[in-house]
Design a protein around this motif. Structure first.
Motif, PDB file in Angstrom:
ATOM      1  N   ALA A   1       0.794  -1.147   0.075  1.00 27.61           N
ATOM      2  CA  ALA A   1      -0.175   0.013   0.042  1.00 27.61           C
ATOM      3  C   ALA A   1       0.774   1.112  -0.061  1.00 27.61           C
ATOM      4  O   ALA A   1       0.493   2.282  -0.332  1.00 27.61           O
ATOM      5  CB  ALA A   1      -0.784   0.069   1.224  1.00 27.61           C
ATOM      6  N   ASN A   2       2.246   1.138   0.263  1.00 27.97           N
ATOM      7  CA  ASN A   2       2.931   2.363   0.526  1.00 27.97           C
ATOM      8  C   ASN A   2       2.358   3.306   1.547  1.00 27.97           C
ATOM      9  O   ASN A   2       2.401   4.382   1.326  1.00 27.97           O
ATOM     10  CB  ASN A   2       3.289   3.043  -0.761  1.00 27.97           C
ATOM     11  N   LYS A   3       1.830   2.683   2.612  1.00 29.63           N
ATOM     12  CA  LYS A   3       1.236   3.453   3.770  1.00 29.63           C
ATOM     13  C   LYS A   3       1.841   2.849   4.954  1.00 29.63           C
ATOM     14  O   LYS A   3       2.346   1.863   5.443  1.00 29.63           O
ATOM     15  CB  LYS A   3      -0.194   3.280   3.593  1.00 29.63           C
ATOM     16  N   CYS A   4       1.522   3.815   6.117  1.00 30.39           N
ATOM     17  CA  CYS A   4       2.028   3.481   7.589  1.00 30.39           C
ATOM     18  C   CYS A   4       1.116   3.014   8.259  1.00 30.39           C
ATOM     19  O   CYS A   4      -0.220   3.246   8.323  1.00 30.39           O
ATOM     20  CB  CYS A   4       2.468   4.897   7.971  1.00 30.39           C
ATOM     21  N   LEU A   5       1.461   2.136   9.393  1.00 33.20           N
ATOM     22  CA  LEU A   5       0.882   1.693  10.333  1.00 33.20           C
ATOM     23  C   LEU A   5       0.453   3.004  11.154  1.00 33.20           C
ATOM     24  O   LEU A   5       1.333   3.679  11.752  1.00 33.20           O
ATOM     25  CB  LEU A   5       1.654   0.888  11.185  1.00 33.20           C
ATOM     26  N   ASP A   6      -0.794   3.019  11.668  1.00 33.45           N
ATOM     27  CA  ASP A   6      -1.318   4.422  12.192  1.00 33.45           C
ATOM     28  C   ASP A   6      -2.221   4.208  13.215  1.00 33.45           C
ATOM     29  O   ASP A   6      -3.137   3.193  13.101  1.00 33.45           O
ATOM     30  CB  ASP A   6      -1.904   5.070  11.044  1.00 33.45           C
ATOM     31  N   VAL A   7      -2.176   4.811  14.120  1.00 33.49           N
ATOM     32  CA  VAL A   7      -3.355   4.856  15.352  1.00 33.49           C
ATOM     33  C   VAL A   7      -4.443   5.658  14.930  1.00 33.49           C
ATOM     34  O   VAL A   7      -4.140   6.771  14.841  1.00 33.49           O
ATOM     35  CB  VAL A   7      -2.695   5.284  16.762  1.00 33.49           C
ATOM     36  N   THR A   8      -5.540   5.072  14.791  1.00 26.89           N
ATOM     37  CA  THR A   8      -6.757   5.743  14.184  1.00 26.89           C
ATOM     38  C   THR A   8      -7.162   6.944  15.284  1.00 26.89           C
ATOM     39  O   THR A   8      -7.136   7.104  16.264  1.00 26.89           O
ATOM     40  CB  THR A   8      -8.058   4.884  14.252  1.00 26.89           C
TER      41      THR A   8
ATOM     42  N   THR B   1      -7.956   1.606  20.926  1.00 27.58           N
ATOM     43  CA  THR B   1      -7.891   2.240  19.614  1.00 27.58           C
ATOM     44  C   THR B   1      -7.384   1.658  18.745  1.00 27.58           C
ATOM     45  O   THR B   1      -6.238   0.866  18.805  1.00 27.58           O
ATOM     46  CB  THR B   1      -7.235   3.635  19.841  1.00 27.58           C
ATOM     47  N   PRO B   2      -8.206   1.231  17.569  1.00 29.06           N
ATOM     48  CA  PRO B   2      -7.935   0.108  16.586  1.00 29.06           C
ATOM     49  C   PRO B   2      -6.551   0.870  15.925  1.00 29.06           C
ATOM     50  O   PRO B   2      -6.645   2.152  15.554  1.00 29.06           O
ATOM     51  CB  PRO B   2      -9.020  -0.113  15.429  1.00 29.06           C
ATOM     52  N   LEU B   3      -5.756   0.170  15.108  1.00 29.13           N
ATOM     53  CA  LEU B   3      -4.834   0.428  14.283  1.00 29.13           C
ATOM     54  C   LEU B   3      -5.215   0.311  12.985  1.00 29.13           C
ATOM     55  O   LEU B   3      -6.036  -0.491  12.377  1.00 29.13           O
ATOM     56  CB  LEU B   3      -3.535  -0.379  14.343  1.00 29.13           C
ATOM     57  N   GLN B   4      -4.767   1.078  11.886  1.00 23.08           N
ATOM     58  CA  GLN B   4      -5.153   1.042  10.497  1.00 23.08           C
ATOM     59  C   GLN B   4      -3.913   1.367   9.660  1.00 23.08           C
ATOM     60  O   GLN B   4      -2.745   1.479  10.388  1.00 23.08           O
ATOM     61  CB  GLN B   4      -6.238   2.171  10.327  1.00 23.08           C
ATOM     62  N   ILE B   5      -3.905   1.559   8.398  1.00 22.89           N
ATOM     63  CA  ILE B   5      -2.833   1.951   7.421  1.00 22.89           C
ATOM     64  C   ILE B   5      -3.297   3.211   7.213  1.00 22.89           C
ATOM     65  O   ILE B   5      -4.562   3.519   6.629  1.00 22.89           O
ATOM     66  CB  ILE B   5      -2.377   1.067   6.265  1.00 22.89           C
ATOM     67  N   TRP B   6      -2.375   4.328   6.817  1.00 20.52           N
ATOM     68  CA  TRP B   6      -2.710   5.693   6.500  1.00 20.52           C
ATOM     69  C   TRP B   6      -1.462   6.172   5.711  1.00 20.52           C
ATOM     70  O   TRP B   6      -0.406   5.791   5.946  1.00 20.52           O
ATOM     71  CB  TRP B   6      -3.190   6.526   7.567  1.00 20.52           C
ATOM     72  N   THR B   7      -1.755   7.044   4.744  1.00 24.32           N
ATOM     73  CA  THR B   7      -0.731   7.639   4.065  1.00 24.32           C
ATOM     74  C   THR B   7       0.378   8.316   5.143  1.00 24.32           C
ATOM     75  O   THR B   7      -0.156   9.138   6.085  1.00 24.32           O
ATOM     76  CB  THR B   7      -1.030   8.914   3.252  1.00 24.32           C
ATOM     77  N   CYS B   8       1.731   7.855   4.915  1.00 25.24           N
ATOM     78  CA  CYS B   8       2.607   8.418   5.953  1.00 25.24           C
ATOM     79  C   CYS B   8       2.882   9.985   5.990  1.00 25.24           C
ATOM     80  O   CYS B   8       2.965  10.522   5.019  1.00 25.24           O
ATOM     81  CB  CYS B   8       3.886   7.854   5.462  1.00 25.24           C
ATOM     82  N   THR B   9       2.468  10.532   7.264  1.00 25.96           N
ATOM     83  CA  THR B   9       2.672  11.937   7.472  1.00 25.96           C
ATOM     84  C   THR B   9       3.716  12.287   8.396  1.00 25.96           C
ATOM     85  O   THR B   9       3.885  13.413   8.507  1.00 25.96           O
ATOM     86  CB  THR B   9       1.402  12.364   8.077  1.00 25.96           C
ATOM     87  N   GLY B  10       4.461  11.318   9.088  1.00 25.10           N
ATOM     88  CA  GLY B  10       5.509  11.743  10.130  1.00 25.10           C
ATOM     89  C   GLY B  10       4.904  12.212  11.434  1.00 25.10           C
ATOM     90  O   GLY B  10       5.738  12.429  12.442  1.00 25.10           O
ATOM     91  N   GLY B  11       3.625  11.883  11.691  1.00 23.46           N
ATOM     92  CA  GLY B  11       2.985  12.259  12.918  1.00 23.46           C
ATOM     93  C   GLY B  11       3.314  11.119  14.022  1.00 23.46           C
ATOM     94  O   GLY B  11       3.773  10.243  13.700  1.00 23.46           O
ATOM     95  N   ALA B  12       3.087  11.606  15.306  1.00 30.11           N
ATOM     96  CA  ALA B  12       3.374  10.851  16.501  1.00 30.11           C
ATOM     97  C   ALA B  12       2.711   9.556  16.367  1.00 30.11           C
ATOM     98  O   ALA B  12       2.951   8.487  16.857  1.00 30.11           O
ATOM     99  CB  ALA B  12       3.205  11.755  17.651  1.00 30.11           C
ATOM    100  N   ASN B  13       1.464   9.386  15.726  1.00 29.16           N
ATOM    101  CA  ASN B  13       0.568   8.336  15.859  1.00 29.16           C
ATOM    102  C   ASN B  13       0.983   7.370  14.699  1.00 29.16           C
ATOM    103  O   ASN B  13       0.371   6.271  14.532  1.00 29.16           O
ATOM    104  CB  ASN B  13      -0.940   8.702  15.469  1.00 29.16           C
ATOM    105  N   GLN B  14       2.185   7.723  13.865  1.00 32.43           N
ATOM    106  CA  GLN B  14       2.727   6.638  13.195  1.00 32.43           C
ATOM    107  C   GLN B  14       4.046   6.135  13.473  1.00 32.43           C
ATOM    108  O   GLN B  14       4.872   5.537  12.668  1.00 32.43           O
ATOM    109  CB  GLN B  14       2.777   7.333  11.763  1.00 32.43           C
ATOM    110  N   LYS B  15       4.528   6.443  14.576  1.00 30.60           N
ATOM    111  CA  LYS B  15       6.012   6.344  15.000  1.00 30.60           C
ATOM    112  C   LYS B  15       6.057   5.221  16.056  1.00 30.60           C
ATOM    113  O   LYS B  15       5.268   4.940  17.011  1.00 30.60           O
ATOM    114  CB  LYS B  15       6.736   7.504  15.781  1.00 30.60           C
ATOM    115  N   TRP B  16       6.942   4.109  15.837  1.00 28.15           N
ATOM    116  CA  TRP B  16       6.967   2.800  16.475  1.00 28.15           C
ATOM    117  C   TRP B  16       8.266   2.704  17.076  1.00 28.15           C
ATOM    118  O   TRP B  16       9.183   2.720  16.304  1.00 28.15           O
ATOM    119  CB  TRP B  16       6.165   2.026  15.861  1.00 28.15           C
ATOM    120  N   ASN B  17       8.346   2.021  18.289  1.00 27.93           N
ATOM    121  CA  ASN B  17       9.731   1.604  18.812  1.00 27.93           C
ATOM    122  C   ASN B  17       9.626  -0.009  18.513  1.00 27.93           C
ATOM    123  O   ASN B  17       8.663  -0.634  19.337  1.00 27.93           O
ATOM    124  CB  ASN B  17       9.958   2.089  20.064  1.00 27.93           C
TER     125      ASN B  17
END
Length: 448
Positions: free
Chosen positions: A416-423, A431-447
């Motif tokens: 999909a060329n998309k990021c794992l994202d916190v809805t 809160t369910p997880l989804q894919i979303w266009t990568c934005t660099g937001g904190a809800n797409q950053k993972w350790n």
């Protein structure tokens, strides 16, 4: 396959998946042995490396079967996909695993064969092998140069199986003769060379003791491909018997073997600023070409027909390049969690307070998947749209279960060329997880 690239049917292109680009490093070839019990014993004779073949579009001199300092290979995990070609003689290969490229366009290389889907050109032999046969013809098909002089077959998994990372191998007895060009290789999509190419094995008939392994990508394609050659010692010829051709493909490396002997390894970064494109699913191809710019053309010494006999093709996961079970944390320090610790297919994957349970223990076995409770992190229905939910599902090797971890701490699904994202950027439990266009937001950053 080298020089100009083949033309692909639209259906094959749709199955290939999108590329996610990174940077790459090259390391010098090394010689070691794979741990697989299926590989043949190495040659006993030792020879010195010889000079590269004139005009061959590879970097580095051919490597012989001589032993060198060993390097540890990745541990091999479960088989993901295989074909042992069991069935009666004359039967076509399994259509749930293999499809065909068909035509006589020259495939970008001025090749002389017409690829067919006929059992005259690809069929089981009744003893557990697939045989691809290149035949001389007297009309019947039209090629780019006029009436076709040859027919052959090219089989691929673009519509049936794609995979990022793992061990890809086949046990093959190749054909022989001037102008004959057998290959076992992989493509990352229809946008060549941007989507990448991994040549596991190529041989040109005038080099009966040599096979080539090469990668092609943007800025290093065709004659500029990066690779090396392997030479059988003692004057042995590949067409005289079966040999096992293998690559171990991990997120940051590709390693080539012949009969369990490592002869080349490429790892992420030093391509002179060019891009490493081997971080998304690829499909496999097997073919026998006749003629072309690189191998040259058949002459009076070339006997026809010529056959490539394949004992098996197998794809296995790799565990040596992966990680042990651990939590994946994100927004507000919370964990990626399987709802209710339920291992059923379709269970929602969510954000939740970290609690150390098995529902939050994830492994990355080195095949591009992320796993918990014995199943894979999966994009529902292989969707690519923003907002597609992420779930747990049985591991099946498709692009919906492939993930890459970027230097910026994004978990990206390359298909999909998309990021794992916190809805909704919502840090509340469940809160369910989804894919979303990568934005660099904190809800797409993972350790990870």
């Amino acid at each position: 396959m080298r020089f100009q690239r083949p033309r692909y049917r639209a259906a094959a292109l749709l199955a290939a998946g999108a590329a996610l680009l990174g940077t790459a490093l090259l390391q010098a070839p090394a010689d070691a042995r794979t741990p697989s019990a299926d590989t043949a014993a190495p040659p006993s004779a030792a020879g010195a490396p010889v000079a590269g073949t004139a005009g061959a579009p590879v970097a580095g001199a051919p490597v012989t079967g001589a032993a060198a300092a060993p390097m540890a290979a990745a541990a091999v995990g479960p088989t993901i996909w295989e074909d042992n070609f069991d069935g009666p003689a004359g039967q076509a290969p399994n259509s749930s695993k293999w499809r065909y490229d068909i035509g006589g366009s020259g495939w970008g290389n001025d090749e002389r064969q017409y690829y067919t889907n006929s059992t005259r050109n690809s069929a089981l032999d009744g003893t557990g092998n697939l045989v691809i046969t290149a035949r001389q013809e007297n009309g019947g098909f039209t090629c780019h140069y006029g009436p076709c002089q040859y027919t052959s077959a090219r089989l691929l998994t673009a519509q049936t199986f794609t995979q990022a990372y793992g061990r890809f191998e086949a046990r093959i007895k190749i054909p022989r003769g001037q102008g004959i060009w057998p290959a076992f290789w992989m493509l990352g999509g229809g946008n060549w060379p941007t989507d990448g190419e991994i040549d596991i094995m190529e041989n040109i008939g005038r080099e009966p003791s040599i096979v080539h392994g090469t990668i092609h990508g943007p800025g290093y394609s065709g004659a500029g491909g990066i690779g090396a050659a392997y030479t059988l010692p003692g004057g042995q010829q590949f067409a005289n018997g079966f040999h096992t051709f293998t690559v171990d493909w991990e997120p940051n490396s590709i390693t080539w073997y012949v009969d369990g002997i490592q002869y080349q390894r490429r790892t992420p970064a030093d391509l002179g600023g060019k891009t490493w494109v081997y971080n998304h699913p690829f499909f496999m191809i097997m073919n026998v070409a006749v003629g072309g710019y690189w191998p040259g053309y058949p002459d009076g010494s070339t006997a026809m027909p010529q056959t490539m006999t394949i004992d098996y093709v197998r794809v296995s996961s790799l565990s040596g390049g992966g990680t042990g079970a651990s939590q994946i944390t994100g927004l507000a320090g919370k964990c990626v969690d399987v709802a209710g610790a339920n291992s059923a297919d379709g269970t929602t994957v969510q954000l939740y307070d970290c609690n150390g349970t098995a529902a939050q223990q994830w492994t990355r076995p080195g095949d591009g998947t992320i796993r918990a409770l014995g199943k894979c992190l999966d994009v529902a229905n292989a969707g690519t749209a923003d907002g597609t939910r992420v779930q747990l599902a049985s591991c099946n090797g498709n692009g919906a279960q492939q993930w890459t971890y970027s230097a910026g701490k994004d978990l990206v699904n390359p298909q999909a060329n998309k990021c794992l994202d916190v809805t909704g950027n919502n840090s509340a439990n469940a809160t369910p997880l989804q894919i979303w266009t990568c934005t660099g937001g904190a809800n797409q950053k993972w350790n990870v």
